[in-house]
Design a protein around this motif. Structure first.
Motif, PDB file in Angstrom:
ATOM      1  N   ALA A 163       0.822  -1.210   0.000  1.00 52.74           N
ATOM      2  CA  ALA A 163       0.000   0.000   0.000  1.00 52.74           C
ATOM      3  C   ALA A 163       0.853   1.257   0.000  1.00 52.74           C
ATOM      4  O   ALA A 163       1.899   1.315   0.659  1.00 52.74           O
ATOM      5  N   LYS A 164       0.366   2.253  -0.713  1.00 53.61           N
ATOM      6  CA  LYS A 164       1.099   3.519  -0.789  1.00 53.61           C
ATOM      7  C   LYS A 164       0.913   4.347   0.481  1.00 53.61           C
ATOM      8  O   LYS A 164       1.767   5.173   0.819  1.00 53.61           O
ATOM      9  N   ASP A 165      -0.224   4.167   1.177  1.00 54.15           N
ATOM     10  CA  ASP A 165      -0.344   4.830   2.489  1.00 54.15           C
ATOM     11  C   ASP A 165      -1.064   3.920   3.469  1.00 54.15           C
ATOM     12  O   ASP A 165      -1.700   2.932   3.097  1.00 54.15           O
ATOM     13  N   ASP A 166      -0.933   4.292   4.755  1.00 57.37           N
ATOM     14  CA  ASP A 166      -1.389   3.416   5.848  1.00 57.37           C
ATOM     15  C   ASP A 166      -2.897   3.339   5.992  1.00 57.37           C
ATOM     16  O   ASP A 166      -3.401   2.545   6.765  1.00 57.37           O
ATOM     17  N   SER A 167      -3.629   4.219   5.266  1.00 63.00           N
ATOM     18  CA  SER A 167      -5.083   4.244   5.474  1.00 63.00           C
ATOM     19  C   SER A 167      -5.771   3.048   4.822  1.00 63.00           C
ATOM     20  O   SER A 167      -6.933   2.763   5.063  1.00 63.00           O
ATOM     21  N   PRO A 171      -2.439  -3.417   4.203  1.00 66.49           N
ATOM     22  CA  PRO A 171      -1.201  -2.784   3.749  1.00 66.49           C
ATOM     23  C   PRO A 171      -0.407  -3.642   2.759  1.00 66.49           C
ATOM     24  O   PRO A 171       0.418  -3.125   2.017  1.00 66.49           O
ATOM     25  N   LYS A 172      -0.667  -4.933   2.763  1.00 68.38           N
ATOM     26  CA  LYS A 172       0.040  -5.792   1.809  1.00 68.38           C
ATOM     27  C   LYS A 172      -0.929  -6.846   1.274  1.00 68.38           C
ATOM     28  O   LYS A 172      -1.759  -7.398   2.013  1.00 68.38           O
ATOM     29  N   ARG A 173      -0.773  -7.089  -0.037  1.00 64.93           N
ATOM     30  CA  ARG A 173      -1.577  -8.148  -0.674  1.00 64.93           C
ATOM     31  C   ARG A 173      -0.672  -8.987  -1.542  1.00 64.93           C
ATOM     32  O   ARG A 173       0.297  -8.471  -2.108  1.00 64.93           O
ATOM     33  N   ILE A 174      -0.994 -10.239  -1.659  1.00 68.41           N
ATOM     34  CA  ILE A 174      -0.352 -11.066  -2.672  1.00 68.41           C
ATOM     35  C   ILE A 174      -1.473 -11.563  -3.570  1.00 68.41           C
ATOM     36  O   ILE A 174      -2.412 -12.213  -3.103  1.00 68.41           O
ATOM     37  N   SER A 175      -1.359 -11.231  -4.833  1.00 73.26           N
ATOM     38  CA  SER A 175      -2.402 -11.586  -5.804  1.00 73.26           C
ATOM     39  C   SER A 175      -1.866 -12.611  -6.774  1.00 73.26           C
ATOM     40  O   SER A 175      -0.727 -12.501  -7.231  1.00 73.26           O
ATOM     41  N   TYR A 176      -2.689 -13.599  -7.059  1.00 75.77           N
ATOM     42  CA  TYR A 176      -2.342 -14.625  -8.048  1.00 75.77           C
ATOM     43  C   TYR A 176      -3.236 -14.352  -9.262  1.00 75.77           C
ATOM     44  O   TYR A 176      -4.428 -14.668  -9.250  1.00 75.77           O
ATOM     45  N   LYS A 186      -6.787 -15.570  -6.780  1.00 79.13           N
ATOM     46  CA  LYS A 186      -6.629 -15.697  -5.329  1.00 79.13           C
ATOM     47  C   LYS A 186      -5.909 -14.462  -4.832  1.00 79.13           C
ATOM     48  O   LYS A 186      -4.986 -13.958  -5.491  1.00 79.13           O
ATOM     49  N   GLN A 187      -6.351 -13.982  -3.660  1.00 77.54           N
ATOM     50  CA  GLN A 187      -5.649 -12.868  -3.025  1.00 77.54           C
ATOM     51  C   GLN A 187      -5.457 -13.195  -1.560  1.00 77.54           C
ATOM     52  O   GLN A 187      -6.366 -13.730  -0.913  1.00 77.54           O
ATOM     53  N   GLU A 188      -4.285 -12.876  -1.085  1.00 75.36           N
ATOM     54  CA  GLU A 188      -4.033 -13.015   0.349  1.00 75.36           C
ATOM     55  C   GLU A 188      -3.832 -11.608   0.896  1.00 75.36           C
ATOM     56  O   GLU A 188      -3.008 -10.843   0.373  1.00 75.36           O
ATOM     57  N   LEU A 189      -4.577 -11.283   1.940  1.00 78.96           N
ATOM     58  CA  LEU A 189      -4.580  -9.911   2.454  1.00 78.96           C
ATOM     59  C   LEU A 189      -3.911  -9.910   3.831  1.00 78.96           C
ATOM     60  O   LEU A 189      -4.306 -10.671   4.719  1.00 78.96           O
ATOM     61  N   PHE A 190      -2.927  -9.032   3.978  1.00 79.77           N
ATOM     62  CA  PHE A 190      -2.102  -9.050   5.181  1.00 79.77           C
ATOM     63  C   PHE A 190      -2.223  -7.750   5.969  1.00 79.77           C
ATOM     64  O   PHE A 190      -2.456  -6.681   5.415  1.00 79.77           O
ATOM     65  N   ALA A 191      -2.000  -7.878   7.276  1.00 77.89           N
ATOM     66  CA  ALA A 191      -1.914  -6.698   8.141  1.00 77.89           C
ATOM     67  C   ALA A 191      -0.500  -6.111   8.049  1.00 77.89           C
ATOM     68  O   ALA A 191       0.394  -6.725   7.464  1.00 77.89           O
ATOM     69  N   LEU A 192      -0.325  -4.946   8.660  1.00 77.11           N
ATOM     70  CA  LEU A 192       0.988  -4.292   8.655  1.00 77.11           C
ATOM     71  C   LEU A 192       2.048  -5.173   9.305  1.00 77.11           C
ATOM     72  O   LEU A 192       3.224  -5.159   8.919  1.00 77.11           O
ATOM     73  N   SER A 193       1.617  -5.995  10.272  1.00 78.15           N
ATOM     74  CA  SER A 193       2.561  -6.863  10.982  1.00 78.15           C
ATOM     75  C   SER A 193       2.988  -8.044  10.126  1.00 78.15           C
ATOM     76  O   SER A 193       3.903  -8.770  10.480  1.00 78.15           O
ATOM     77  N   GLY A 194       2.315  -8.254   9.014  1.00 79.30           N
ATOM     78  CA  GLY A 194       2.604  -9.419   8.172  1.00 79.30           C
ATOM     79  C   GLY A 194       1.662 -10.579   8.432  1.00 79.30           C
ATOM     80  O   GLY A 194       1.739 -11.618   7.782  1.00 79.30           O
ATOM     81  N   MET A 195       0.756 -10.395   9.390  1.00 80.47           N
ATOM     82  CA  MET A 195      -0.191 -11.478   9.703  1.00 80.47           C
ATOM     83  C   MET A 195      -1.237 -11.595   8.583  1.00 80.47           C
ATOM     84  O   MET A 195      -1.791 -10.589   8.134  1.00 80.47           O
ATOM     85  N   LEU A 196      -1.489 -12.828   8.156  1.00 84.20           N
ATOM     86  CA  LEU A 196      -2.500 -13.061   7.118  1.00 84.20           C
ATOM     87  C   LEU A 196      -3.887 -12.862   7.716  1.00 84.20           C
ATOM     88  O   LEU A 196      -4.269 -13.518   8.687  1.00 84.20           O
TER      89      LEU A 196
END
Lengths: 256, 412
Positions: A163-167, A171-176, A186-196
């Protein structure tokens, strides 16, 4: 000295093999911008109506909702709940950054804001906040292609989006992304801590007028809650039709 | 010397030095008097707290263990889906006076068009539960309690004040279903209650059926609260209810078995024990002091008696008997004197005010009453005798160890 000679000999012998490898055709990596543009071309629309079936499998029971949905671009959407009877007549309206809910049993309109945004819509794994997000990935994320994988037998590009900003909710995604249809299977959506936090799969891809491809089945799994999954299906969907202006207004919300 | 003769001698000795006897008796009077007041006070405060709390939570509580494990989070999905068979089985038990289903959950309260931000704990249960056992009808400051089968609402006074609600207003409660979905109900505000504790004053009270609808638990409840004939019989009652097949797999807990109350009761017992120990010890110290003086002054007399055939045991019994005689007198006076303030505090109590109680989530009255009872007076009187026995033990032993010849020689 002996070992050095052996290594050099090995390296020299490998050169022909590399030359042979060079002749085989290599798959060209698409540019990230092209990939994102391709995704948005399928997933973002001018107007759409759809009948939606949302099945929420919870800890103790499964509920199924029938919803009539209207959408215009990424900033406006409206939903009318048709079933079950307890929820019939409930409406939701998203306009820009605001989300409203009409509650027929008390004839009141509730703005969904603050901590309520994180709650699941009708107790599902799709939060109100998920609904608020613009689906134009290019605007919100910086992307990079990190590899290739197969999802349900479909070859996919693996794309990491930060993500470009924290709002942003995730904050992180992995897209297939399906190489052929450019649908994120498939998309995996993660928190700032890296937790799925969530997994989101899309399938039953159909082709619509104008060559648009769109998934007619989505499954969202809350990876934190466990024992919880939401399946969204679109038995009917139409793009590009004219919608009444009133559908995306407070008047429509409160109309009985 | 026989016991009767010793007792007679002890009684006579008790009157030989009136001032010393008065001093010894005074120690016992103060000790027993303070015991009567403090034990009455302790029993009143904790007894009142317990009565109010179990008035709300029942003598026995039946709930899913999974709900208990995460109770602070109020997981509505851990509910009893079919509650009527349990209610029927429990109320059929001969030792059960009443049983009620109950559901609790949070909600925001609104009066008017705009959904507001006033938050409260909604309790849904039959009206009789609230009026008879939680005694909310006595806590009404305005209006009346809701009637069964209606869409009426009763608010705690703090919630009503913050929401700006008055009688007759339409109140909207925005809560959640057991699945976590937003769920509203509305109703007419018919009553406002005030009991001086957070649980009631910040509470919202609705008919059980309305709460079932709001939480989407159509035939169920979160818990069943059951009442026996007296709170003291809760443990055997819970044991009996556990045998019912309808409650198989559920947690059936007497009020005193809950972790909070079990710890609270241990704490009360510890406080009571410490109080008794301190007062008995201090009074016994005083008795020891005066009795030791008596032994030292009467050394030659004791020597003569020992020479005349009184054994060591006799010497011990003589002085313990003397102290006990004084303690009987002191105990009667002490209990009588202590009963006066204890009775006053039982009737009138001390007002501690809502400032103190409103932030306490367990039911706690704004007026703290004592509880004077025959048990307390008997206990205090008995402790008076204990004071005398403990206080006189060492001086009596000293008297028993006196050598007759040495005593008579030193006393000349």
């Amino acid at each position: 000295m002996h070992k050095t000679l052996i290594l050099i000999a090995f390296a020299l012998l490998s050169l022909p093999a590399l030359a042979v490898g060079q002749d085989a055709p290599k798959e060209e990596l698409p540019s990230v911008e092209d990939l994102l543009r391709g995704i948005d071309q399928n997933m973002v629309f001018e107007t759409r109506t759809a009948t939606v079936t949302m099945t929420v499998e919870g800890k103790r029971r499964t509920r199924t909702f029938t919803i009539q949905s209207y959408g215009r671009g990424v900033d406006e959407s409206a939903m009318l709940y048709l079933a079950p009877s307890r929820d019939k007549g409930t409406k939701m309206l998203k306009k820009g950054d605001e989300l409203w809910m009409y509650l027929p049993s008390v004839d009141r309109t509730q703005k969904i804001s603050g901590h309520m945004l994180r709650q699941g819509m009708m107790g599902s794994d799709v939060s109100y906040e998920d609904m608020m997000q613009s689906t134009e990935m290019a605007e919100m994320y910086t992307a990079s292609i990190t590899g290739q994988e197969s999802v349900d037998g479909r070859p996919c590009w693996v794309m990491e989006l930060v993500a470009k900003d924290d709002s942003v909710s995730y904050p992180k995604r992995i897209s297939y992304v399906d190489k052929e249809t450019l649908i994120p299977l498939k998309q995996e959506l993660f928190a700032l801590s890296g937790m799925l936090l969530k997994s989101w799969t899309m399938g039953a891809i159909k082709e619509f007028e104008g060559g648009r491809k769109f998934p007619t089945k989505m499954v969202i799994t809350d990876e934190v809650k466990k024992d919880s999954r939401t399946t969204i299906e679109f038995p009917e969907m139409t793009f590009g039709i004219e919608l009444e202006e009133e559908v995306f207004s407070q008047r429509w919300l409160e109309r009985k | 010397m026989n016991i009767a003769a010793l007792a007679k001698l002890a009684g006579r000795n008790a009157t030989r030095k009136p001032l010393r006897t008065a001093l010894t008796a005074g120690m016992v009077v103060v000790g027993t008097g303070l015991l009567v007041v403090s034990l009455s006070w302790l029993n009143g405060i904790f007894g009142g707290m317990i009565d109010q709390a179990i008035g709300a939570s029942g003598h026995v509580r039946i709930v899913k263990q999974e709900f208990l494990d995460r109770e602070k989070l109020m997981p509505l999905y851990e509910n009893i889906p079919e509650v009527q068979p349990i209610l029927d089985a429990v109320t059929a038990h001969p030792d059960i006076v009443a049983a009620y289903p109950r559901i609790m959950g949070g909600a925001t309260v609104t009066v008017g068009e705009e959904i507001g931000e006033v938050f409260g704990l909604v309790q849904g249960a039959p009206a009789e539960y609230f009026t008879k056992w939680v005694q909310l009808d006595a806590a009404l400051t305005e209006g009346r309690f809701f009637e069964a089968g209606t869409e009426e609402v009763v608010l705690g006074h703090e919630v009503a004040k913050r929401a700006g609600a008055k009688l007759g207003d339409e109140v909207v409660l925005l809560g959640m279903t057991q699945d976590g979905s937003i769920s509203p109900i509305k109703g007419e505000l018919v009553g406002i209650v005030r009991q001086g504790n957070g649980l009631v004053d910040r509470g919202i009270f609705v008919p059980f059926a309305r709460m079932q609808w709001m939480t989407d638990i159509p035939d169920g409840a979160i818990e069943v609260v059951a009442y026996g004939r007296e709170k003291g019989g809760a443990i055997p009652l819970a044991a009996a209810l556990r045998d019912l097949p309808e409650v198989s797999g559920l947690s059936v807990q007497a009020w005193s078995e809950s972790e909070m109350w079990a710890n609270m009761l241990k704490m009360v017992d510890a406080i009571r024990g410490m109080l008794v120990f301190v007062l008995v010890f201090l009074a016994a110290l005083g008795v020891w002091n005066t009795m030791m003086m008596s032994v030292l002054e009467r050394t030659d007399e004791i020597g003569v008696m020992r020479a005349m055939g009184m054994g060591r045991l006799g010497a011990v019994l003589l002085f313990v008997g003397e102290a006990s005689a004084i303690a009987i007198l002191g105990g009667v006076v002490g209990v009588g004197l202590g009963a006066i303030p204890a009775w006053y505090l039982t009737k009138n109590g001390i007002e501690i005010g809502e400032q103190v109680t409103q932030n306490i989530e367990i039911p706690f009255s704004t007026t703290m009453y004592a509880e004077l009872s025959p048990d307390v007076m008997v206990q205090a009187f008995a402790m008076g005798l204990v004071m005398a026995v403990i206080g006189s033990a060492l001086p009596a032993l000293r008297a028993a160890l006196i050598q007759p010849v040495v005593a008579m020689r030193n006393g000349r």
